[in-house]
Motif scaffolding. Structure first.
Motif, PDB file in Angstrom:
ATOM      1  N   THR B 254      57.715  37.723  30.707  1.00  0.00           N
ATOM      2  CA  THR B 254      57.045  36.439  30.451  1.00  0.00           C
ATOM      3  C   THR B 254      57.260  35.574  31.674  1.00  0.00           C
ATOM      4  O   THR B 254      58.210  35.755  32.425  1.00  0.00           O
ATOM      5  CB  THR B 254      57.626  35.739  29.224  1.00  0.00           C
ATOM      6  OG1 THR B 254      59.024  35.572  29.411  1.00  0.00           O
ATOM      7  CG2 THR B 254      57.376  36.517  27.962  1.00  0.00           C
ATOM      8  N   MET B 255      56.368  34.629  31.848  1.00  0.00           N
ATOM      9  CA  MET B 255      56.472  33.753  33.027  1.00  0.00           C
ATOM     10  C   MET B 255      56.292  32.327  32.596  1.00  0.00           C
ATOM     11  O   MET B 255      55.969  32.025  31.441  1.00  0.00           O
ATOM     12  CB  MET B 255      55.420  34.127  34.059  1.00  0.00           C
ATOM     13  CG  MET B 255      55.640  35.514  34.619  1.00  0.00           C
ATOM     14  SD  MET B 255      54.449  35.931  35.864  1.00  0.00           S
ATOM     15  CE  MET B 255      54.806  37.662  36.055  1.00  0.00           C
ATOM     16  N   PRO B 287      53.061  34.592  25.914  1.00  0.00           N
ATOM     17  CA  PRO B 287      54.133  33.738  25.372  1.00  0.00           C
ATOM     18  C   PRO B 287      54.183  33.833  23.850  1.00  0.00           C
ATOM     19  O   PRO B 287      53.334  34.488  23.233  1.00  0.00           O
ATOM     20  CB  PRO B 287      53.725  32.345  25.825  1.00  0.00           C
ATOM     21  CG  PRO B 287      52.252  32.414  25.949  1.00  0.00           C
ATOM     22  CD  PRO B 287      51.937  33.808  26.370  1.00  0.00           C
ATOM     23  N   GLU B 288      55.158  33.165  23.268  1.00  0.00           N
ATOM     24  CA  GLU B 288      55.252  33.141  21.807  1.00  0.00           C
ATOM     25  C   GLU B 288      54.473  31.932  21.294  1.00  0.00           C
ATOM     26  O   GLU B 288      54.691  30.813  21.750  1.00  0.00           O
ATOM     27  CB  GLU B 288      56.715  33.030  21.389  1.00  0.00           C
ATOM     28  CG  GLU B 288      57.514  34.206  21.902  1.00  0.00           C
ATOM     29  CD  GLU B 288      58.829  34.390  21.183  1.00  0.00           C
ATOM     30  OE1 GLU B 288      59.272  33.467  20.480  1.00  0.00           O
ATOM     31  OE2 GLU B 288      59.409  35.476  21.335  1.00  0.00           O
ATOM     32  N   VAL B 289      53.559  32.186  20.394  1.00  0.00           N
ATOM     33  CA  VAL B 289      52.706  31.099  19.891  1.00  0.00           C
ATOM     34  C   VAL B 289      52.951  30.946  18.395  1.00  0.00           C
ATOM     35  O   VAL B 289      52.806  31.901  17.640  1.00  0.00           O
ATOM     36  CB  VAL B 289      51.223  31.389  20.171  1.00  0.00           C
ATOM     37  CG1 VAL B 289      50.372  30.211  19.737  1.00  0.00           C
ATOM     38  CG2 VAL B 289      50.999  31.671  21.640  1.00  0.00           C
ATOM     39  N   TYR B 290      53.368  29.755  17.993  1.00  0.00           N
ATOM     40  CA  TYR B 290      53.668  29.534  16.576  1.00  0.00           C
ATOM     41  C   TYR B 290      52.588  28.703  15.883  1.00  0.00           C
ATOM     42  O   TYR B 290      52.420  28.784  14.690  1.00  0.00           O
ATOM     43  CB  TYR B 290      55.002  28.808  16.390  1.00  0.00           C
ATOM     44  CG  TYR B 290      56.107  29.299  17.282  1.00  0.00           C
ATOM     45  CD1 TYR B 290      56.427  30.653  17.317  1.00  0.00           C
ATOM     46  CD2 TYR B 290      56.829  28.430  18.079  1.00  0.00           C
ATOM     47  CE1 TYR B 290      57.440  31.117  18.131  1.00  0.00           C
ATOM     48  CE2 TYR B 290      57.850  28.886  18.894  1.00  0.00           C
ATOM     49  CZ  TYR B 290      58.148  30.218  18.920  1.00  0.00           C
ATOM     50  OH  TYR B 290      59.144  30.673  19.729  1.00  0.00           O
ATOM     51  N   ASP B 291      51.928  27.834  16.633  1.00  0.00           N
ATOM     52  CA  ASP B 291      50.943  26.958  15.995  1.00  0.00           C
ATOM     53  C   ASP B 291      49.596  27.158  16.659  1.00  0.00           C
ATOM     54  O   ASP B 291      49.355  26.710  17.764  1.00  0.00           O
ATOM     55  CB  ASP B 291      51.391  25.485  16.098  1.00  0.00           C
ATOM     56  CG  ASP B 291      51.586  25.045  17.522  1.00  0.00           C
ATOM     57  OD1 ASP B 291      51.910  25.913  18.347  1.00  0.00           O
ATOM     58  OD2 ASP B 291      51.390  23.857  17.831  1.00  0.00           O
ATOM     59  N   LEU B 292      48.733  27.858  15.964  1.00  0.00           N
ATOM     60  CA  LEU B 292      47.437  28.131  16.556  1.00  0.00           C
ATOM     61  C   LEU B 292      46.454  27.030  16.206  1.00  0.00           C
ATOM     62  O   LEU B 292      46.440  26.542  15.075  1.00  0.00           O
ATOM     63  CB  LEU B 292      46.907  29.461  16.039  1.00  0.00           C
ATOM     64  CG  LEU B 292      47.473  30.696  16.726  1.00  0.00           C
ATOM     65  CD1 LEU B 292      48.751  31.104  16.059  1.00  0.00           C
ATOM     66  CD2 LEU B 292      46.472  31.804  16.703  1.00  0.00           C
ATOM     67  N   ASN B 351      61.286  37.675  14.436  1.00  0.00           N
ATOM     68  CA  ASN B 351      62.079  36.447  14.298  1.00  0.00           C
ATOM     69  C   ASN B 351      61.245  35.172  14.152  1.00  0.00           C
ATOM     70  O   ASN B 351      61.772  34.079  14.211  1.00  0.00           O
ATOM     71  CB  ASN B 351      63.073  36.317  15.461  1.00  0.00           C
ATOM     72  CG  ASN B 351      62.384  36.375  16.796  1.00  0.00           C
ATOM     73  OD1 ASN B 351      61.175  36.559  16.862  1.00  0.00           O
ATOM     74  ND2 ASN B 351      63.132  36.212  17.862  1.00  0.00           N
ATOM     75  N   TYR B 352      59.968  35.275  13.983  1.00  0.00           N
ATOM     76  CA  TYR B 352      59.178  34.100  13.629  1.00  0.00           C
ATOM     77  C   TYR B 352      57.943  34.529  12.837  1.00  0.00           C
ATOM     78  O   TYR B 352      57.543  35.699  12.873  1.00  0.00           O
ATOM     79  CB  TYR B 352      58.797  33.261  14.842  1.00  0.00           C
ATOM     80  CG  TYR B 352      57.995  33.962  15.924  1.00  0.00           C
ATOM     81  CD1 TYR B 352      56.605  33.940  15.909  1.00  0.00           C
ATOM     82  CD2 TYR B 352      58.617  34.625  16.964  1.00  0.00           C
ATOM     83  CE1 TYR B 352      55.863  34.549  16.899  1.00  0.00           C
ATOM     84  CE2 TYR B 352      57.894  35.250  17.961  1.00  0.00           C
ATOM     85  CZ  TYR B 352      56.513  35.207  17.918  1.00  0.00           C
ATOM     86  OH  TYR B 352      55.792  35.818  18.895  1.00  0.00           O
TER      87      TYR B 352
END
Lengths: 495, 520
Positions: B254-255, B287-292, B351-352
């Motif tokens: 990831t960057m 990246p990790e996206v939690y709220d689309l 984990n999410y």
């Protein structure tokens, strides 16, 4: 013309006879705030994502089949759980004590299944009017014209929409607004000579204790305020005869225990959030070379790249709740570490405190809407109704931490003079005022420092809620004392 | 001269066609119908694993929950195959419409798990139902063996004759059954697992049954968990170790482009540049996206372009994208997968919560995908020297976060001494990653950036410092900014004067009471 003048005088006398300044203020505020909260379009603060903490605790839920809006609009109604609520409270808070009665009232007169947020508004509204009554009683003396002007100023300040909008929401600040007003007003009234019957004094003491206790426990970040309210309670000492000093000690101990307990009950999740954000939104942001500082603290300097992010930030390259960040970053430091950093890097501390000072008077939460979707307003629309005082303070109150320090120092200096004279004349009131001013001053400075050390600049404007209220209190007190010429002396009888 | 050129061109074209037979054909479409996600038993990860393997076989999969299946979905025109996956056999969930459509369907039918219908039993031939057994799974082709956990369920098993994949040796007896069974258009797997020999053989069955080939290929070693906050000295040690061992590898990293001015930003990219010099190929990890939201695709695109730009500045050339499997099943996410020719599909994160904005049942068709598999979980096999898979596979190992982890990684490498790895960078086929401003490509170890050859360790694009534009403050802002300071200074001066007056006045006041003149 003279007839007209006489008519006015006659009317004035009638008002004086039937309506005290306190009642006048309450009536005015009732109309102003009532219009805001209960007359369509519905006004309040929208959910910023934190409401679930309270909703889970008291058994409310997002209504099925209806959109639940976050930030953009207010949700006017919520579902009331009919069955066992398996959620544990996300945090320890006294706020359900305010929400539960609202739900009961709602179920009694409106609906068993659907909760209208305006019932929450009603609970706070009634409590607020009571608190405002105490405030005006505490800062006015008698029924002169000036007292009515003072009462009007109190309404202008405390009934400002930026505060009262909280009532139609599940934010803890609503409870803080009401209890903060009531606690200080009760103390000021306690020390007044004319409050004679003993039961009234006991009542006021109970109001102070209750309000301060609720305020301290409404949110974890209020835990340190226990110390400020202890300082204020020190003003009780001269009031009491020697044998009842034990009572004062009891009051102080109760406040301290409440604060300690609130702090102790912070859940690990919140501790991690605050720890992480005090770095990413505070220290890393303010330091010129954050990687170097981290390295000196034996932390992987690469964590400097988390700068600017918040705990639950989406689109992150790394999960803040994952083992790497938790073990190698979040668990590697504590608040003492952060405080030591700030004390050894004073320019950075100054910068972040000035940032806090900038937000100190911004009481209207700009991030969330004041309207419901049914109002037809744009998303995140803000109301400007009766926000004169908060707008003025937000624009013109100097946004410098040094100014706040100076302001507090000058206020304490002024009231120290009065207290010195009061001490010699055996008057309790000026001493109480000094205690209150010192307590409020410590809230202003303490909350700013604690906010930035505890959580960086994240949610700063909301964390600084008590700063704005304490500043208002100090200004009102000063105005009242200047108007009544009671800065250095206590009048023998009511004017 | 021209004739030579044609010959070279033709042989190159042949090479490309040979190396990449999958891309030549139009992708097959398979319907995967599962009875339940069975979250309690982590069944959703089985579905994810199966979908990723199908994607790596260049098969477009459409996933349907059995209860949501609508009559007429499964037709010969739409699909070439159907997979019935029983994740929660106790529930006996079924759908009459699906069963009817499946009976009428003439394409390939695979059943995974228990609860075979009578029609399926009949198509598979004579078998028997066994329960309370322990089996050793064997692969006769490679000699690999694995002891399966004790099975107390009822498995329908078929004799180890005819077309079969792997055998199940019943413990304590010499009876053998087929693990994967193929009879004409009907195939059967008694169980599925996201790791181990079960997975290797299931993959082979899928490849043979749906794609019609089972050519074994070497896996790609992928180092995961490389992030901007990784322990860089350990990253360097790990890649140096892999270089010493002569192992080609890929790094899924990831960057960030959030704090480019910090020295740690370039330190991370320099470490990645070193990874490339050690023989590693970089894949850009999402990246990790939690709220689309509706803006998610645009935000991801903007992030990707910014991060790619920053990487190229520091001579880091990502040539592929790695993303969790569930990103294939969202229209918003899948836009982020299109810039790459090559994708590593990682397992769904645990984990999410996996949120989707525009979920789809059909996976995004990807030009070439590698299904990720945790390398350490393959250690349960015995009797095999090297791992080979019937589908493009990425064996993943997490970047060590402690020295102890690093030792574990070394042990893991030594555990598979005969393992041959596929070097993605050495592929003769051009693979490219297309950003808005830059295009990075790699062919047979040669990087090109925007069409120009790039040599590792030498700057292709001049390093230009971004100039900061001064923000113009409005007059009111300027006033409020200075007002505080001015007022502060004014008040301090006023206070100082007042204090001086106070002291002076006090002296005058005191002097009034002091006797003047000499003491009597």
């Amino acid at each position: 013309m003279t007839q007209f003048k006489n008519k006015i005088k006659q009317f004035g006398r009638m008002v004086q006879q039937w309506c005290s300044p306190a009642l006048f203020a309450v009536l005015a505020a009732a109309v102003i705030v009532g219009l805001l909260l209960f007359v369509p379009p519905l006004n309040g603060y929208a959910d910023n994502g934190d409401f679930y903490r309270m909703m889970d605790a008291v058994g409310l839920y997002h209504r099925l089949g209806q959109p639940y809006r976050i930030v953009a609009y207010i949700n006017p109604t919520y579902g009331i759980r009919q069955y066992f609520n398996e959620n544990t409270a996300a945090l320890f808070s006294s706020q359900p004590l305010f929400i539960r009665p609202a739900i009961w009232l709602n179920q009694l007169v409106f609906n068993r299944l659907v909760f209208d947020i305006r019932f929450q508004g009603i609970i706070y509204y009634v409590l607020f009017l009571g608190a405002l009554y105490l405030v005006v009683r505490a800062v006015t003396r008698g029924r002169g014209l000036r007292q009515y002007v003072l009462a009007a100023v109190c309404v202008f300040v405390f009934a400002d929409s930026s505060y009262t909008l909280y009532f139609n929401s599940l934010f803890g600040e609503a409870a803080m607004a009401v209890t903060g007003m009531a606690a200080v007003a009760a103390l000021l009234l306690l020390a007044r000579r004319e409050i004679r019957p003993a039961w009234r004094r006991w009542l006021l003491l109970a109001i102070f204790l209750f309000s301060a206790g609720l305020l301290i426990t409404v949110k974890q970040q209020n835990a340190p305020l226990a110390l400020s309210y202890m300082v204020m309670a020190l003003g009780l000492l001269p009031l009491l005869p020697r044998r009842k000093k034990l009572l004062a000690a009891g009051v102080l101990a109760a406040l301290l225990i409440t604060g300690g307990m609130t702090y102790k009950l912070i859940t690990p999740e919140f501790q991690n959030i605050n720890r992480c954000q005090t770095m990413t939104r505070g220290m890393l942001l303010m330091d010129k070379n954050p990687g170097k500082t981290l390295k000196e603290g034996k932390i992987n300097p690469q964590f400097a790249l988390l700068r600017q992010s918040v705990y639950y930030q989406s689109y992150q390259p790394v999960n803040t709740r994952g083992t790497v960040v938790q073990r190698d970053f979040v668990q590697r430091f504590d608040f003492v570490w952060v405080l030591r950093f700030y004390l050894t890097h004073l320019p950075a501390f100054g910068r972040i405190l000035d940032l806090a000072a900038k937000d100190g008077q911004l009481t209207q939460v700009k991030a969330v809407s004041n309207y419901s979707a049914a109002s037809g307003r744009t998303k995140q629309a803000q109301t400007h109704y009766f926000t004169g005082f908060s707008s003025f303070m937000g624009t013109f109150f100097p946004a410098k931490f040094a100014f706040y320090c100076l302001f507090v120092a000058v206020m304490m200096g002024l009231y120290a003079g009065g207290a010195y004279l009061g001490f010699r004349r055996h008057q309790a009131w000026p001493i109480m005022k000094l205690a209150v001013v010192t307590g409020l001053g410590s809230i202003i400075i303490g909350v700013m420092v604690i906010s930035v050390v505890g959580d960086g600049d994240a949610d700063l404007a909301k964390h600084l809620f008590m700063v704005a209220q304490s500043t208002d209190w100090l200004l009102i007190l000063l105005l009242s004392d200047v108007t009544n010429q009671t800065l250095f002396r206590e009048p023998e009888t009511a004017v | 001269m021209n004739r030579w050129l044609i010959v070279i061109f033709a042989s190159l074209a042949g090479l490309i066609g040979f190396a990449n037979p999958v891309q030549a054909a139009a992708p097959e479409r398979v319907l995967l119908v599962y009875d339940s996600e069975n979250i309690q038993a982590d069944g959703q990860y089985q579905i994810d694993s199966l979908s990723r393997i199908l994607a790596s076989l260049h098969i477009v999969v459409q996933r349907e929950n059995m209860s949501a299946y609508r009559s007429g979905t499964l037709t010969d025109q739409r699909f070439s195959g159907v997979i019935t996956m029983v994740n929660w056999h106790q529930s006996r969930l079924t759908n009459a419409q699906f069963l009817r459509d499946r009976t009428a369907f003439t394409g390939k039918k695979l059943h995974i798990g228990q609860n075979l219908t009578a029609a399926e039993q009949a198509a598979l031939g004579a078998g028997q139902i066994l329960t309370h057994q322990q089996y050793t799974l064997q692969d006769t082709a490679s000699g690999a063996r694995q002891l399966l956990p004790f099975m107390s369920d009822q498995w329908s098993l078929f004799p180890a004759t005819g077309e079969r994949i792997g055998t199940l040796q019943q413990q304590g007896t010499d009876r053998q059954y087929a693990f994967g069974t193929i009879r004409g258009n009907q195939a059967y797997l008694p169980t599925y697992s996201a790791s181990g020999l079960t997975n290797v053989l299931s993959t082979r069955l899928l490849a043979q049954f749906f794609a019609g080939r089972a050519a074994e290929q070497n896996p790609v070693l992928v180092l995961t968990g490389v992030t901007p906050v990784s322990n860089l000295p350990l990253l360097r040690r790990t890649t140096a170790f892999l270089r010493q061992q002569g192992i080609p590898f890929t790094v899924s990293a990831t960057m960030t482009a959030l704090n480019p001015e910090l020295p740690e930003h370039s330190a991370y990219l320099r470490a990645l540049a070193q990874v490339q010099l050690d023989g590693g190929v970089i894949f850009w990890q999402v990246p990790e996206v939690y709220d689309l939201t509706a803006q998610t695709a645009a935000i991801l695109r903007q992030q990707f372009n910014a991060q790619l730009g920053e990487a190229i500045k520091e001579m880091v050339y990502p040539v592929g994208i790695s993303a969790p499997g569930y990103w294939q099943f969202d229209r918003t996410f899948r836009q982020s997968l299109t810039p790459a020719d090559q994708t590593v599909l990682l397992p769904d994160p645990r984990n999410y919560d996996l949120r989707r904005y525009a979920p789809t049942t059909t996976a995004a068709p990807l030009p070439q995908a590698l299904a990720a598999l945790a390398w350490a979980e393959e250690n349960t096999m015995t009797g095999v020297e090297a791992l080979r898979f019937a589908a493009p596979t990425a064996l993943t190992i997490a970047l060590p976060t402690t020295t102890k982890n690093f030792q574990a990684l070394r042990r893991q490498v030594r555990r598979w001494p005969q393992q041959t790895w596929r070097a993605l960078g050495e592929d003769p086929v051009a693979r490219q990653l297309q950003g808005a401003r830059h295009t990075v490509a790699i062919t047979a170890g040669q990087y090109t950036v925007d069409g120009q050859e790039a040599v590792l360790g030498q700057r292709a694009v001049p390093h230009a410092q971004a100039k900061r534009t001064a923000t113009a403050a409005s007059q009111v802002n300027a006033f409020t900014r200075w007002q505080g300071t001015v007022l502060l200074i004014f008040i301090i001066i006023a206070l100082a004067i007042l204090t001086a007056f106070l002291l002076y006045g006090r002296r005058i006041y005191r002097n009034q009471f002091q006797r003047k003149g000499p003491k009597p």
